[in-house]
Design an enzyme around this catalytic site. Sequence first.
Site, PDB file in Angstrom:
ATOM      1  N   HIS A 390       6.509 -17.359 -40.377  1.00 43.67           N
ATOM      2  CA  HIS A 390       6.628 -15.943 -40.034  1.00 43.67           C
ATOM      3  C   HIS A 390       5.245 -15.283 -39.922  1.00 43.67           C
ATOM      4  O   HIS A 390       4.926 -14.658 -38.908  1.00 43.67           O
ATOM      5  CB  HIS A 390       7.462 -15.245 -41.116  1.00 43.67           C
ATOM      6  CG  HIS A 390       7.702 -13.789 -40.881  1.00 43.67           C
ATOM      7  ND1 HIS A 390       8.876 -13.301 -40.369  1.00 43.67           N
ATOM      8  CD2 HIS A 390       6.916 -12.704 -41.087  1.00 43.67           C
ATOM      9  CE1 HIS A 390       8.805 -11.991 -40.265  1.00 43.67           C
ATOM     10  NE2 HIS A 390       7.613 -11.593 -40.702  1.00 43.67           N
ATOM     11  N   GLU A 391       4.437 -15.441 -40.967  1.00 39.74           N
ATOM     12  CA  GLU A 391       3.134 -14.767 -40.978  1.00 39.74           C
ATOM     13  C   GLU A 391       2.182 -15.340 -39.935  1.00 39.74           C
ATOM     14  O   GLU A 391       1.374 -14.611 -39.358  1.00 39.74           O
ATOM     15  CB  GLU A 391       2.506 -14.839 -42.371  1.00 39.74           C
ATOM     16  CG  GLU A 391       3.302 -14.135 -43.470  1.00 39.74           C
ATOM     17  CD  GLU A 391       3.577 -12.664 -43.185  1.00 39.74           C
ATOM     18  OE1 GLU A 391       2.819 -12.055 -42.389  1.00 39.74           O
ATOM     19  OE2 GLU A 391       4.544 -12.114 -43.736  1.00 39.74           O
ATOM     20  N   HIS A 394       2.861 -13.588 -36.677  1.00 42.26           N
ATOM     21  CA  HIS A 394       2.091 -12.342 -36.586  1.00 42.26           C
ATOM     22  C   HIS A 394       0.631 -12.650 -36.248  1.00 42.26           C
ATOM     23  O   HIS A 394       0.011 -11.991 -35.406  1.00 42.26           O
ATOM     24  CB  HIS A 394       2.119 -11.609 -37.932  1.00 42.26           C
ATOM     25  CG  HIS A 394       3.396 -10.909 -38.238  1.00 42.26           C
ATOM     26  ND1 HIS A 394       3.980 -10.007 -37.378  1.00 42.26           N
ATOM     27  CD2 HIS A 394       4.201 -10.951 -39.339  1.00 42.26           C
ATOM     28  CE1 HIS A 394       5.095  -9.534 -37.926  1.00 42.26           C
ATOM     29  NE2 HIS A 394       5.246 -10.092 -39.104  1.00 42.26           N
ATOM     30  N   HIS A 397       0.029 -13.695 -32.678  1.00 37.54           N
ATOM     31  CA  HIS A 397       0.220 -12.524 -31.805  1.00 37.54           C
ATOM     32  C   HIS A 397      -1.071 -11.690 -31.789  1.00 37.54           C
ATOM     33  O   HIS A 397      -1.570 -11.299 -30.723  1.00 37.54           O
ATOM     34  CB  HIS A 397       1.397 -11.690 -32.312  1.00 37.54           C
ATOM     35  CG  HIS A 397       1.894 -10.671 -31.333  1.00 37.54           C
ATOM     36  ND1 HIS A 397       3.019  -9.910 -31.553  1.00 37.54           N
ATOM     37  CD2 HIS A 397       1.409 -10.261 -30.126  1.00 37.54           C
ATOM     38  CE1 HIS A 397       3.206  -9.095 -30.532  1.00 37.54           C
ATOM     39  NE2 HIS A 397       2.243  -9.287 -29.652  1.00 37.54           N
TER      40      HIS A 397
END
Length: 600
Positions: A390-391, A394, A397
């Site tokens: 998940h991190e 980020h 991105h």
Amino acid sequence: MEGQSKKREEIGPEYKWKLEDIYADENSWEEDYKKLEEQIPALEKYKGVLGSSSTQLLQVLEFSHELERKAEKLYVYARMRRDEDNGNSHYQALFDRVQRLSIELGSASAYIVPEIISLAPEKIRAFLDENQDLQLYSRLLDELMRQKEHILSPEEERILAMSADLSLAAKNIFGMLNNADIKFPVIQDEEGKAVELTKGRYGSFMESNERRVRKEAFTALYGSYGKVKNTLAMSLASNVKNDIFYSRVRKYPSALEASLDQDNISPEVYERLVETVHNNMEPMYRYLRLRKKALGLDELHMYDIYAPLVKEFKSKVSYEKSQEMVLKALQPLGDEYLAILRGGLKGGWIDVYENEGKTSGAYSWGCYDSHPYVLMNYDDKLDDVFTLAHEMGHALHSYYSNKNQPYVYSQYSIFVAEVASTVNELLLIDYLLAQSREPREKAYLINHYLEQFRGTVYRQTMFAEFEKKIHEQVEQGQTLTADGLCQSYRELNRLYYGTDTVLDEEIDMEWARIPHFYSAFYVYKYATGFSAAVALKEQILQEGKPAVARYLEFLKSGSSDYPLNLLKKAGVDLTTPEPVEKALHLFARLVAEMEAVLNV
């Protein structure tokens, strides 16, 4: 002592982030701090002359962004140093200093937007036509002009700015009551020991395998909120009035439209989300019936909603193994993405393990002039593998956006902030399900998937519907009372949880403890973001390279266009019901798969 956190110096360097990549040493930080401090007063010379020439306008935009960029770099470094050990007074002071300097910068540059807004659109267009360098800022200027009718005179804007502290009163009062003053009673844990209920422990108790514990915690928590329900109703009502006041002052038809206009999103997108979820309630009801059967209950109560259908699959996953799993799971994103990801995993981006004083939880952050960073508190659990995926979603991105956009457009909108992280998590779940051969592991993974859907799409949409309803009531001249809020919330729970779930009266008070209701019309973005991520993940797996290419372009886009437009270019049109519908159809298939695995 067993279970005691390690000290920072006991953690190996290979498991720490390298903040030296931002500043080689603290002296370099101090040099930049001093430069910024000296430069801020120079903003004053542009005041009142932005309309005199395209050159003056360009200079103030370039200079203010140069100072913002420097302040961001200083701020991020100091904050992350503090996060390494919140008990370190030296880094507390460092962070306090840059926080004060950032406020000073914000105050010194506050005149820029109102002064630009005061210019005639024809003059700005002429400036853009005559000055090639100014065209970099054309989107920024167009966006300011788009919102011009909602910007007031400089004096009115000054008065509104002075009211900022007052506008936060309801939120701050709720925060103090909710985090400091409200007290919960003692209950009996699974072993019969007396334990004081706290908000932190409540989540664990609600996932207890012992139903008595779940019920006691549920009753105790909401009973405590019920004792101060009139105060909490008044604070929420005041916050709603605050939203409506600012929307009317800025000449918006409603508080909802004022909030959505930041991303240039029409109310139809919000309303279509709610309508689409309403049209797909049956899979949710079926999931709740599955819960009832799997847990062996005669009745499914609200305190049974979080009880685990499958005890956590006890699979200890080392950090090294978790990296391998994430890399394998994200192979569909292509070689370029994997190379950057591999570099981040090995290149000092991540602060892996807990240490004494370290900030809890996980986040991804960084500044335009550094690679991204990830803070974790890795504990060898399967959930930690999902957190890593998940991190890093980020982080990549941000990496792509910073590498491909100028500073002014590098920050992507909150509306799309959870898309990349969720795509990574979904690819990881799919990969693990495909690899799984053990029924209990498969059931655990499907349950994890289902709970993400339920918590992110159904639950957040219910919250969004509640927010819309209570704002409309006040806009129509009605008064929000504790009993009225409870009644509205109960009606929504009945709709979202169906007739097969017993609606315990305590759940009527849940509205009283949701902090997001004090940041109105925010939670719907979780539901739309998750739905967009499901659509993108499916396209990546089904189409391969063309979908990956579109997705990488989305990651590179920052805020170079409105979020709905960026998603549309990637292949997801949230102005139609299709993405949410398809996500909920996947939810329905997962419910059927879970029924088969559990044989219920």
